[in-house]
Design an enzyme around this catalytic site. Structure first.
Site, PDB file in Angstrom:
ATOM      1  N   LYS A  64     -34.635 -88.174  34.042  1.00  0.00           N
ATOM      2  CA  LYS A  64     -35.924 -88.827  33.781  1.00  0.00           C
ATOM      3  C   LYS A  64     -36.749 -88.009  32.874  1.00  0.00           C
ATOM      4  O   LYS A  64     -37.357 -88.499  31.838  1.00  0.00           O
ATOM      5  CB  LYS A  64     -36.549 -89.083  34.990  1.00  0.00           C
ATOM      6  CG  LYS A  64     -35.842 -90.208  35.579  1.00  0.00           C
ATOM      7  CD  LYS A  64     -36.796 -90.862  36.756  1.00  0.00           C
ATOM      8  CE  LYS A  64     -36.079 -91.569  37.574  1.00  0.00           C
ATOM      9  NZ  LYS A  64     -36.804 -92.370  38.667  1.00  0.00           N
ATOM     10  N   ALA A 122     -42.151 -82.521  45.662  1.00  0.00           N
ATOM     11  CA  ALA A 122     -42.883 -82.402  44.556  1.00  0.00           C
ATOM     12  C   ALA A 122     -42.091 -82.607  43.220  1.00  0.00           C
ATOM     13  O   ALA A 122     -42.230 -81.804  42.442  1.00  0.00           O
ATOM     14  CB  ALA A 122     -43.500 -81.070  44.669  1.00  0.00           C
ATOM     15  N   GLY A 123     -41.161 -83.588  43.332  1.00  0.00           N
ATOM     16  CA  GLY A 123     -40.423 -83.577  42.166  1.00  0.00           C
ATOM     17  C   GLY A 123     -40.790 -84.561  41.168  1.00  0.00           C
ATOM     18  O   GLY A 123     -41.846 -84.985  41.229  1.00  0.00           O
ATOM     19  N   GLY A 124     -39.757 -85.379  40.411  1.00  0.00           N
ATOM     20  CA  GLY A 124     -40.290 -86.096  39.546  1.00  0.00           C
ATOM     21  C   GLY A 124     -41.073 -87.594  39.928  1.00  0.00           C
ATOM     22  O   GLY A 124     -41.955 -88.047  39.506  1.00  0.00           O
ATOM     23  N   TYR A 209     -33.529 -95.874  49.375  1.00  0.00           N
ATOM     24  CA  TYR A 209     -33.189 -97.222  49.951  1.00  0.00           C
ATOM     25  C   TYR A 209     -31.844 -97.159  50.279  1.00  0.00           C
ATOM     26  O   TYR A 209     -31.082 -96.509  50.088  1.00  0.00           O
ATOM     27  CB  TYR A 209     -33.291 -97.897  48.816  1.00  0.00           C
ATOM     28  CG  TYR A 209     -32.681 -97.963  47.427  1.00  0.00           C
ATOM     29  CD1 TYR A 209     -33.124 -97.019  46.450  1.00  0.00           C
ATOM     30  CD2 TYR A 209     -31.300 -98.370  47.441  1.00  0.00           C
ATOM     31  CE1 TYR A 209     -32.288 -97.046  45.190  1.00  0.00           C
ATOM     32  CE2 TYR A 209     -30.548 -98.245  46.201  1.00  0.00           C
ATOM     33  CZ  TYR A 209     -31.291 -97.304  45.353  1.00  0.00           C
ATOM     34  OH  TYR A 209     -30.423 -97.250  44.182  1.00  0.00           O
ATOM     35  N   GLY A 229     -37.142 -97.781  50.336  1.00  0.00           N
ATOM     36  CA  GLY A 229     -37.295 -97.866  48.842  1.00  0.00           C
ATOM     37  C   GLY A 229     -36.872 -99.073  48.211  1.00  0.00           C
ATOM     38  O   GLY A 229     -36.834 -99.071  47.154  1.00  0.00           O
TER      39      GLY A 229
END
Ligand code: NDP
Length: 264
Positions: A64, A122-124, A209, A229
């Site tokens: 991303k 704390a990622g994307g 999910y 999700g």
């Protein structure tokens, strides 16, 4: 002529995006087809996109941020966070968007009176969600395994903790954005921390999910209202499909047909 769309990721074989978008295209007679592309090197994204003759694409883990760099122009919320999950071809140029954060807001719209949120990870995904929460003036705390990724969040108005210095407070919502539980049975933080968090929270959500993660299983045991999700996936997909079809389809029709694909 039929338009071609794809999802790029590594891995990508698990992705439900082809089913979701093809369900819309087929049932609403939009002349397009959606496939998946296993991309190893994020630097090859732009080249691969144009070689395949795509009209648009979605991007998943871990590309991303590479997608953001590949764009000729980035629009809206994606520009703020430097993370792109949707690409559109426009006059030979690559235009980037992010639909993950609004997709999540759609997913939690049934949770009422949310004012304080704890984000695990704390990622994307955390980056996108935290910036979106702050736009709505919500109080945000972040708990991450390692300190290095917290540097970005320390610049924002939110409280940042690692497992070593965490102090639990009361939260309206706790969101797991870590990949703990995705392909293992790990909790997103040590068990005693997770138990203290669940004892202080009204709602729980997980970005993962297709399975009940150990984190969601504990929320269920504690009788906390939770969701996985899937609705986030649906929300980001509906918004991406609106971009792919350039608003020629009604949003509620896209949502209905995409929702159907979850029962295939
Ligand atoms: P990133 O790789 O950017 O970030 C991963 C985060 O998870 C990091 O903060 C990392 O911590 C943490 N982490 C990884 N393993 C563990 C572990 N065993 N215990 C605790 N923390 C851990 O991933 P993304 O943000 O892109 O994706 C995160 C998750 O969200 C994935 O599972 C993805 O499938 C899901 N997702 C779902 C969407 C949906 O539509 N439902 C949309 C987007 C993502 P550290 O910094 O210490 O390494």
């Amino acid at each position: 002529m039929k338009k071609l769309f794809s999802i790029f990721g590594n891995p990508v074989s698990h992705s439900r995006s082809p089913l979701m978008h093809n369900s819309v295209f087929k049932n609403l007679n939009f002349p397009a087809c959606y496939t998946r592309t296993h991309l190893l090197d994020g630097d090859k994204l732009k080249e691969t996109f144009f070689t395949l003759g795509l009209s648009g694409a979605n991007i998943t883990v871990p590309h991303k941020e590479a997608a953001f760099k590949a764009c000729d122009e980035v629009r809206g919320f994606a520009k703020k966070i430097g993370v792109v999950n949707t690409l559109i071809e426009e006059n030979g140029k690559l235009i980037g968007y992010n639909t993950d954060a609004d997709g999540f807001m759609f997913a939690i719209s049934e949770f009422k009176n949310i004012k304080s949120i704890l984000v695990l990870g704390a990622g994307g995904t955390a980056k996108a969600l935290v910036n979106r929460f702050l736009e709505d003036d919500l109080q945000v705390s972040i708990l991450n395994r390692s300190a290095s990724r917290l540097a970005y969040f320390e610049e924002l108005p939110c409280k940042c903790y690692t497992w070593d210095d965490f102090h639990v407070q009361k939260y309206d919502l706790v969101v797991n954005t870590t990949s703990a539980g995705l392909s293992d049975e790990n909790l997103p933080a040590p068990s005693e921390i997770i138990h203290s968090i669940l004892g202080s929270s009204r709602y729980v959500a997980d970005a993962i999910y297709g399975k009940i993660t150990p984190f969601l299983a504990l929320a269920k045991e504690n009788n906390i209202t939770y969701k996985d999700g899937a609705d986030m996936l649906l929300g980001q997909g509906v918004l991406a499909n609106e971009l792919f079809t350039d608003k020629t389809l009604e949003k509620q029709d896209i949502q209905r047909e995409m929702q159907k694909s979850f029962s295939y």
